[in-house]
Design an enzyme around this catalytic site. Structure first.
Site, PDB file in Angstrom:
ATOM      1  N   ARG A   1       0.848  -1.188   0.000  1.00  0.00           N
ATOM      2  CA  ARG A   1       0.000   0.000   0.000  1.00  0.00           C
ATOM      3  C   ARG A   1       0.887   1.244   0.000  1.00  0.00           C
ATOM      4  O   ARG A   1       1.851   1.334   0.764  1.00  0.00           O
ATOM      5  CB  ARG A   1      -0.914   0.007   1.231  1.00  0.00           C
ATOM      6  CG  ARG A   1      -2.108  -0.945   1.094  1.00  0.00           C
ATOM      7  CD  ARG A   1      -3.075  -0.464   0.004  1.00  0.00           C
ATOM      8  NE  ARG A   1      -4.263  -1.286  -0.145  1.00  0.00           N
ATOM      9  CZ  ARG A   1      -4.419  -2.275  -1.018  1.00  0.00           C
ATOM     10  NH1 ARG A   1      -3.434  -2.612  -1.839  1.00  0.00           N
ATOM     11  NH2 ARG A   1      -5.558  -2.928  -1.105  1.00  0.00           N
TER      12      ARG A   1
ATOM     13  N   GLU B   1      -3.901   7.620  -5.298  1.00  0.00           N
ATOM     14  CA  GLU B   1      -4.085   6.955  -6.591  1.00  0.00           C
ATOM     15  C   GLU B   1      -5.388   7.415  -7.227  1.00  0.00           C
ATOM     16  O   GLU B   1      -6.380   7.574  -6.505  1.00  0.00           O
ATOM     17  CB  GLU B   1      -4.106   5.432  -6.403  1.00  0.00           C
ATOM     18  CG  GLU B   1      -2.788   4.916  -5.844  1.00  0.00           C
ATOM     19  CD  GLU B   1      -2.793   3.398  -5.575  1.00  0.00           C
ATOM     20  OE1 GLU B   1      -3.821   2.742  -5.833  1.00  0.00           O
ATOM     21  OE2 GLU B   1      -1.774   2.889  -5.111  1.00  0.00           O
TER      22      GLU B   1
ATOM     23  N   HIS C   1      -0.942   0.513 -10.108  1.00  0.00           N
ATOM     24  CA  HIS C   1      -1.595  -0.447  -9.200  1.00  0.00           C
ATOM     25  C   HIS C   1      -2.201  -1.621  -9.975  1.00  0.00           C
ATOM     26  O   HIS C   1      -3.416  -1.799 -10.004  1.00  0.00           O
ATOM     27  CB  HIS C   1      -2.660   0.243  -8.334  1.00  0.00           C
ATOM     28  CG  HIS C   1      -3.029  -0.548  -7.107  1.00  0.00           C
ATOM     29  ND1 HIS C   1      -3.429   0.018  -5.935  1.00  0.00           N
ATOM     30  CD2 HIS C   1      -3.047  -1.898  -6.881  1.00  0.00           C
ATOM     31  CE1 HIS C   1      -3.695  -0.929  -5.041  1.00  0.00           C
ATOM     32  NE2 HIS C   1      -3.474  -2.107  -5.605  1.00  0.00           N
TER      33      HIS C   1
HETATM   34  C1  DGY Z   1      -6.060  -5.743  -3.381  1.00  0.00           C
HETATM   35  O1  DGY Z   1      -6.887  -6.587  -3.736  1.00  0.00           O
HETATM   36  O2  DGY Z   1      -6.121  -5.201  -2.283  1.00  0.00           O
HETATM   37  C2  DGY Z   1      -4.945  -5.406  -4.315  1.00  0.00           C
HETATM   38  O3  DGY Z   1      -4.331  -4.212  -3.982  1.00  0.00           O
HETATM   39  C3  DGY Z   1      -5.436  -5.393  -5.729  1.00  0.00           C
HETATM   40  O4  DGY Z   1      -4.368  -5.320  -6.609  1.00  0.00           O
END
Ligand code: DGY
Length: 327
Positions: free
Chosen positions: A241, A270, A289
């Site tokens: 993250r 983002e 991402h």
């Molecule tokens: C999630 O599912 O939390 C991921 O970040 C997706 O890529």
């Protein structure tokens, strides 16, 4: 026979999964980014929500008085007010396991791209600047045999470790709250991945990979002191993250410290704002991402999220609940 409930779908769902919901319940599709009024209206009577990447806070929950379950099409749950959900008795479900190998593939791709300068050198060709053999100013850095330090050694961290240790002969150090019992959870990593104190991991790793969830404890934890402890010339990769990283500290380490390069699939904000220096920094490989973004895996996530939702609305235990009590 299940009682028909009201389901609000707030991100696109594949047709086949939408059909599974429509076969049993009243379904409204409304994306709050595009149809805020339709979303707000459907929220008032929604028993179940399904979607991803939307902030669900106390104010939103106040506007959803009969909500029983939220089924997130994600493994990460940092956009949900977990304590509020727990207090209100709303079940939260997510999609672990089905995305593990795909996210690990993405992380390995960005790790390789960062070490070997793949994007930068591909752009050299695409932009017609390959006019002579490249010199050592454009050489990359090996991946095989380098020491990989992993922060956060859950399912995805372990899947990256398998690729690194078994495929690329990389010694793996990892740091997590508790050592993982490799004998039962990942026997193939026994003797290949070592639980290591954070300062030692940072000092010894050629590549540091963050695979941390975003919590109060991890927000901004990758800071000036963290980068200062890293081995000179090492690279930093983030597949967890974005907000676990203090991005000003990251830029400082790249521009004034000894951090060689960074590969980032996630950012504090983002999509990455147009004026972020990380967007065009010559030693940053940014991705939008894409951890789980393959056709197969996004479908598997939608399918599991749909199953979770149907199970809870039918009064059954869901396949993948998230324990909001632990938040
Ligand atoms: C999630 O599912 O939390 C991921 O970040 C997706 O890529």
């Amino acid at each position: 026979m299940t009682t028909k409930k009201n389901v609000l779908v707030f991100r696109p769902l594949p047709e086949d999964q939408l059909a599974r919901l429509q076969a049993v319940h009243h379904v409204t599709v409304a994306d709050p980014r595009k149809e805020p009024e339709a979303f707000a209206a459907a929220l008032r009577t929604a028993n179940g929500l399904i979607g991803a990447s939307h902030t669900v806070d106390a104010a939103l929950l106040d506007a959803a008085p009969v909500l029983e379950v939220i089924s997130s099409i994600s493994v990460g749950v940092d956009n949900y007010a977990l304590a509020e959900l727990h207090k209100r008795g709303i079940v939260l479900c997510h999609t672990p396991d089905v995305l593990t190998e795909t996210v690990a593939d993405t992380v390995f791709a960005i790790l390789m791209a960062t070490q070997r300068r793949v994007v930068e050198l591909s752009n050299l060709v695409r932009e017609g600047r390959w006019t002579k053999n490249i010199g050592d100013e454009l050489f990359g850095t090996d991946v095989h045999g380098k020491t990989l330090g992993i922060l956060g050694f859950g399912r995805i961290g372990q899947a990256v470790a398998r690729r690194a240790a078994l495929g690329f002969g990389m010694p793996v150090l990892y740091h997590s709250r508790r050592p993982v019992d490799l004998a039962t959870q990942a026997p193939e990593l026994q003797g290949r991945a070592m639980h290591t104190p954070l300062d030692e991991l940072l000092a010894r790793s050629d590549i540091v990979l963050a695979m941390l969830p975003l919590t109060d404890a991890t927000r901004g934890m990758i800071d000036v002191a963290f980068f200062a402890c890293m081995k000179p010339g090492a690279a930093f990769i983030n597949g967890g993250r974005g907000a676990t990283v203090n991005e000003a500290a990251l830029l400082h380490a790249l521009n004034h410290g000894t951090l060689r390069a960074a590969g980032l699939d996630v950012f504090a904000k983002e999509p990455l704002p147009a004026d972020s220096p990380l967007r065009t920094h010559p030693r940053v490989t940014p991705l939008p991402h894409i951890g789980s973004a393959t056709h197969e895996t996004r479908h598997a996530m939608a399918e599991l999220a749909t199953t979770n939702l149907l199970q809870v609305l039918a009064g059954e235990k869901p396949t993948a609940p998230y324990d909001t009590a632990a938040a």
